[in-house]
Scaffold this active site. Structure first.
Site, mmCIF file in Angstrom:
data_model
loop_
_atom_site.group_PDB
_atom_site.id
_atom_site.type_symbol
_atom_site.label_atom_id
_atom_site.label_comp_id
_atom_site.label_asym_id
_atom_site.label_seq_id
_atom_site.Cartn_x
_atom_site.Cartn_y
_atom_site.Cartn_z
ATOM 1 C CD GLU A 44 -2.608 1.884 2.506
ATOM 2 O OE1 GLU A 44 -2.125 0.145 3.406
ATOM 3 O OE2 GLU A 44 -3.163 2.516 2.791
ATOM 4 C CG ASP A 105 7.236 8.855 13.839
ATOM 5 O OD1 ASP A 105 8.315 9.885 13.207
ATOM 6 O OD2 ASP A 105 6.539 9.387 13.811
ATOM 7 C CG ASP A 107 8.482 14.806 15.792
ATOM 8 O OD1 ASP A 107 7.679 15.006 14.584
ATOM 9 O OD2 ASP A 107 8.978 16.101 16.268
#
Ligand SMILES: [Zn+2]
Length: 399
Positions: A44, A105, A107
């Protein structure tokens, strides 16, 4: 100079960027992972378009289809999802996810309670050091504790970094496996109201924690000076709240309060007071044997968005996509060179496509390096996949 460019230019520039600079071939090879367990077409992709329209369940069978899709839709943002047992489709509720890179991830906005140089979307060379530490700690753990080899590091385009692990064992890891790795990496717990967020107990430290502390130690003095963790009354008060022993806390407060505001000097005094206190109080050392390490971890250890790691179908921004707000390219970097990244030298779509820009030559070079870094990881992944298939027989090519 991003400031002199206009976000409205993106719709004209992106098709050129995708056609000329986006490493389409390597990208498709990376996403297909040797076509196992499923072909590229079952992966996807999702696009965010200029008007914020969000398209999910897109897929491509080859580079040509990717190029066509880029030209037709001109995505402002490009995200990558999982590999399904069929071609991804919004209408198919019976499709099953078969593979997905293990992703991390990190951040800088999650560091707002400790970083003092910038807040929210802002980022500078000083707070980038938190990312350097995060990258080194996570990369070493993935390689040495889990044996992963195919690890891709990507600048998110603004204020963070992403890590993609493409080893077969990582891609096919189930949910509990992903959660276990995420939890293993996660040492900071508790929300805003919890003062002491790290608890290492009283036993000897696990080797991976000792290793993480050694990494933090390399940068800790620099960070104390850059961030001035202890220089204001407010920061000092936050720091003191971490110390669990009341008598010790008062002793430290009394001394540090009267000192010059230099965080480095204050830290060194704290360490001295703590060490002396523990020498004289056998019970104290039992209660807070690893206090120094706990504090260093609380200030510097990676703050992970663990839901991204735990989730199978969390879409994550693709390498080499453009950050619509900064125009910056999500470049691939080598973890050992994370320290050398200068944020204003990260190529932007504007400087790359503007021959007259003073940064053009430098940014072109940096873009080529980023593509080369990407190729190295993908070639190594293909090699690992080929060896694995040889070892386990030819049945891996069945779809
Ligand atoms: Zn900063």
């Amino acid at each position: 100079m991003v400031g002199q460019y206009d976000e409205n230019l993106l719709s004209d520039m992106l098709p050129i960027y995708y056609a000329k600079l986006f490493p389409q071939n390597v990208f498709c090879r990376w996403l297909s992972c040797g076509n196992y367990p499923q072909p590229l077409g079952n992966r996807e992709l999702s696009f965010t378009l200029s008007d914020d329209v969000y398209l999910r369940y897109l897929s491509i069978n080859n580079q040509k289809e990717l190029q066509t899709l880029f030209q037709k839709k001109c995505p402002y943002k490009l995200d990558i999802g999982a590999v399904y047992n069929t071609k991804p489709s919004i209408g198919r509720h019976d499709s099953i996810i078969l593979a997905r890179e293990l992703v991390f991830d990190i951040d800088l906005t999650d560091y707002d309670e400790v970083r003092t140089c910038c807040k929210e979307a802002k980022v500078c060379g000083k707070c980038w050091k938190f990312m350097v530490i995060a990258c080194e700690i996570i990369h070493t753990a993935l390689r040495d504790d889990f044996g992963f080899q195919n690890i891709l590091w990507v600048f998110s385009g603004r204020r963070g970094i992403h890590c993609w692990v493409s080893d077969h064992e990582a891609r096919t890891l189930d949910s509990p496996g992903r959660s276990a790795i995420a939890d293993y990496m996660c040492l900071i717990t508790g929300g805003e109201n919890q003062n002491k967020k790290v608890n290492l107990g009283n036993d000897n430290l696990h080797s991976s924690i000792r290793r993480a502390i050694n990494i933090i130690e390399k940068y800790f003095k620099e960070l104390l000076e850059d961030q001035e963790f202890l220089s204001t009354t407010e920061r000092l008060s936050t720091f003191l709240k971490i110390i669990p022993d009341e008598t010790l806390r008062h002793q430290i407060e009394k001394v540090l309060d009267k000192m010059p505001t230099s965080s480095l000097q204050r830290w060194e005094s704290f360490v001295d007071i703590y060490n002396n206190y523990c020498k004289e109080n056998v019970t104290a050392i039992r209660k807070m044997k690893h206090l120094i390490e706990e504090i260093m971890i609380q200030y510097c250890y990676p703050r992970l968005d663990i839901n991204v790691t735990k989730g199978f179908n969390h879409l994550l921004k693709s390498p080499f996509s453009i950050h619509p707000k900064t125009g910056k390219v999500s470049i691939v970097f080598k973890p050992e060179f994370a320290r050398d990244i200068k944020l204003d030298e990260v190529p932007t779509i504007y400087t790359l496509l503007d021959d007259a820009s003073p940064e053009n030559a430098q940014h072109q070079t940096n873009m080529r390096t980023a593509v080369k870094n990407f190729q190295e990881v993908v070639f190594s992944l293909e090699k690992t996949e080929a060896l694995r298939r040889k070892k386990y027989g030819g049945n891996s090519m069945e779809f």
